[in-house]
Design a protein around this motif. Sequence first.
Motif, PDB file in Angstrom:
ATOM      1  N   LEU B  15       0.829  -1.217   0.000  1.00 20.01           N
ATOM      2  CA  LEU B  15       0.000   0.000   0.000  1.00 20.01           C
ATOM      3  C   LEU B  15       0.854   1.254   0.000  1.00 20.01           C
ATOM      4  O   LEU B  15       0.626   2.200  -0.761  1.00 20.01           O
ATOM      5  CB  LEU B  15      -0.928  -0.002   1.223  1.00 20.01           C
ATOM      6  N   LEU B  16       1.874   1.234   0.865  1.00 19.57           N
ATOM      7  CA  LEU B  16       2.760   2.393   0.983  1.00 19.57           C
ATOM      8  C   LEU B  16       3.514   2.641  -0.329  1.00 19.57           C
ATOM      9  O   LEU B  16       3.654   3.785  -0.789  1.00 19.57           O
ATOM     10  CB  LEU B  16       3.739   2.138   2.129  1.00 19.57           C
ATOM     11  N   ALA B  18       2.566   1.734  -3.357  1.00 25.47           N
ATOM     12  CA  ALA B  18       1.646   2.212  -4.395  1.00 25.47           C
ATOM     13  C   ALA B  18       1.414   3.712  -4.221  1.00 25.47           C
ATOM     14  O   ALA B  18       1.448   4.479  -5.198  1.00 25.47           O
ATOM     15  CB  ALA B  18       0.339   1.431  -4.305  1.00 25.47           C
ATOM     16  N   GLY B  19       1.182   4.133  -2.975  1.00 23.70           N
ATOM     17  CA  GLY B  19       0.973   5.564  -2.693  1.00 23.70           C
ATOM     18  C   GLY B  19       2.196   6.387  -3.051  1.00 23.70           C
ATOM     19  O   GLY B  19       2.092   7.433  -3.711  1.00 23.70           O
ATOM     20  N   ASN B  20       3.370   5.885  -2.641  1.00 24.98           N
ATOM     21  CA  ASN B  20       4.619   6.617  -2.921  1.00 24.98           C
ATOM     22  C   ASN B  20       4.885   6.728  -4.416  1.00 24.98           C
ATOM     23  O   ASN B  20       5.315   7.773  -4.911  1.00 24.98           O
ATOM     24  CB  ASN B  20       5.804   5.912  -2.255  1.00 24.98           C
ATOM     25  N   LEU B  21       4.626   5.625  -5.126  1.00 24.60           N
ATOM     26  CA  LEU B  21       4.863   5.623  -6.578  1.00 24.60           C
ATOM     27  C   LEU B  21       3.968   6.662  -7.262  1.00 24.60           C
ATOM     28  O   LEU B  21       4.412   7.370  -8.174  1.00 24.60           O
ATOM     29  CB  LEU B  21       4.594   4.219  -7.135  1.00 24.60           C
ATOM     30  N   ALA B  22       2.725   6.758  -6.791  1.00 24.79           N
ATOM     31  CA  ALA B  22       1.806   7.750  -7.369  1.00 24.79           C
ATOM     32  C   ALA B  22       2.341   9.158  -7.127  1.00 24.79           C
ATOM     33  O   ALA B  22       2.338   9.992  -8.040  1.00 24.79           O
ATOM     34  CB  ALA B  22       0.423   7.579  -6.753  1.00 24.79           C
ATOM     35  N   VAL B  23       2.820   9.410  -5.921  1.00 19.33           N
ATOM     36  CA  VAL B  23       3.355  10.750  -5.613  1.00 19.33           C
ATOM     37  C   VAL B  23       4.609  11.018  -6.441  1.00 19.33           C
ATOM     38  O   VAL B  23       4.771  12.099  -7.027  1.00 19.33           O
ATOM     39  CB  VAL B  23       3.671  10.868  -4.093  1.00 19.33           C
ATOM     40  N   ILE B  24       5.501  10.015  -6.514  1.00 19.51           N
ATOM     41  CA  ILE B  24       6.768  10.188  -7.242  1.00 19.51           C
ATOM     42  C   ILE B  24       6.516  10.476  -8.731  1.00 19.51           C
ATOM     43  O   ILE B  24       7.133  11.353  -9.322  1.00 19.51           O
ATOM     44  CB  ILE B  24       7.652   8.919  -7.085  1.00 19.51           C
ATOM     45  N   LEU B  25       5.561   9.747  -9.313  1.00 14.96           N
ATOM     46  CA  LEU B  25       5.337   9.890 -10.766  1.00 14.96           C
ATOM     47  C   LEU B  25       4.394  11.030 -11.125  1.00 14.96           C
ATOM     48  O   LEU B  25       4.543  11.663 -12.165  1.00 14.96           O
ATOM     49  CB  LEU B  25       4.796   8.572 -11.346  1.00 14.96           C
ATOM     50  N   LEU B  26       3.409  11.293 -10.255  1.00 14.28           N
ATOM     51  CA  LEU B  26       2.365  12.240 -10.652  1.00 14.28           C
ATOM     52  C   LEU B  26       2.411  13.585  -9.931  1.00 14.28           C
ATOM     53  O   LEU B  26       1.916  14.579 -10.440  1.00 14.28           O
ATOM     54  CB  LEU B  26       0.979  11.604 -10.432  1.00 14.28           C
ATOM     55  N   VAL B  27       2.986  13.622  -8.742  1.00 15.37           N
ATOM     56  CA  VAL B  27       2.944  14.872  -7.962  1.00 15.37           C
ATOM     57  C   VAL B  27       4.278  15.611  -8.003  1.00 15.37           C
ATOM     58  O   VAL B  27       4.319  16.817  -8.258  1.00 15.37           O
ATOM     59  CB  VAL B  27       2.534  14.583  -6.488  1.00 15.37           C
ATOM     60  N   LEU B  28       5.375  14.899  -7.760  1.00 13.22           N
ATOM     61  CA  LEU B  28       6.679  15.574  -7.724  1.00 13.22           C
ATOM     62  C   LEU B  28       7.059  16.090  -9.118  1.00 13.22           C
ATOM     63  O   LEU B  28       6.863  15.375 -10.109  1.00 13.22           O
ATOM     64  CB  LEU B  28       7.760  14.617  -7.225  1.00 13.22           C
ATOM     65  N   PRO B  29       7.603  17.289  -9.184  1.00  7.35           N
ATOM     66  CA  PRO B  29       7.982  17.824 -10.508  1.00  7.35           C
ATOM     67  C   PRO B  29       9.282  17.212 -11.021  1.00  7.35           C
ATOM     68  O   PRO B  29      10.052  16.645 -10.254  1.00  7.35           O
ATOM     69  CB  PRO B  29       8.175  19.317 -10.225  1.00  7.35           C
ATOM     70  N   ASP B  30       9.511  17.350 -12.329  1.00  6.55           N
ATOM     71  CA  ASP B  30      10.777  16.892 -12.913  1.00  6.55           C
ATOM     72  C   ASP B  30      11.929  17.699 -12.339  1.00  6.55           C
ATOM     73  O   ASP B  30      11.782  18.891 -12.064  1.00  6.55           O
ATOM     74  CB  ASP B  30      10.772  17.132 -14.434  1.00  6.55           C
ATOM     75  N   GLU B  31      13.075  17.063 -12.219  1.00 10.16           N
ATOM     76  CA  GLU B  31      14.280  17.792 -11.856  1.00 10.16           C
ATOM     77  C   GLU B  31      14.728  18.549 -13.118  1.00 10.16           C
ATOM     78  O   GLU B  31      14.699  17.974 -14.218  1.00 10.16           O
ATOM     79  CB  GLU B  31      15.349  16.790 -11.391  1.00 10.16           C
TER      80      GLU B  31
END
Lengths: 65, 225
Positions: B15-16, B18-31
């Motif tokens: 669960l953790l 899946a949640g983290n992956l969503a944040v990493i791919l969809l919320v955090l901006p590109d470097e």
Amino acid sequence: MFPTLIQTAGFTPEQYQNNFVFLFYGLLTAWLVLLAFVGLLAGRQRKLQRELERLRLMLEDKGPR
Amino acid sequence: MRNKTIAVLSWFTALLLAGNLAVILLVLPDEVQQGPIFRIIFFHVPAAWTAFLCFFGAMIASVLYLVRKNLRYDAFAAAATEVGLAFGAANLLTGMIWGHIIWGIWWTWDWRLTSMLVGLIIYAGYVMLRRAIEEATERARMSAVVSILAFADVPIIFFSIKWWRTQHPQPVIYGGGVMSPAYKFMLFFNWIPLLLLAVALLLIRMRQEQTGREIDALRREMHAF
């Protein structure tokens, strides 16, 4: 959203896509390695369990004598 | 009880993650400099930390085995080493994929990469050594010595980017480097599921060592007849 990001990063659309594809490969590789390890553990568990059952049965056969 | 612990840990980890992956791919901006590939750091670095922690645990358990001669320490060392190897391999491979995009090469004989590869080869040797020795106490004694010696490579891997000039990026956590607080938070936060996964795998692998000892005992009993 993407065109803005591409401009910010100074990538051409092709470079950006390639970059993203390799991110996918990276994440896939990380999880495949861990999954392979889990598979290895599962295989070993089955083997150990079978051996344990076999030995127990053999001992039961020998035991009552 | 242990089965329940492993199941709870696995579900919580999934669960953790899946949640983290969503944040990493969809919320955090590109470097800005690296683009999307930068996100690999959220798995690459925590995987290395997990591997180092496993090798450290294996070294401590090996010392304890040599002092107390309790095979439970040997089981822990064996389990931790194998789990560490899996995470270490994931770290090295993700690093190579990142390097292919950012450096334009898959591999370079840089201090960090080379010392990590050497470390993994030594620990793979530890696993092979365990398979080569039949007798349990002899196997435990020999592999404890190898595990303690192998750990000497871990500080070299960790500090190599500080001690020598390397192509590998400089440390952003302990070396005074700068990283956005959002990235830094996710770097540490994504370590939690990887650690939980490592604990679940460790418990499974330790139980296998225990089953192996039961099998050895039954075989001895068989020969006694």
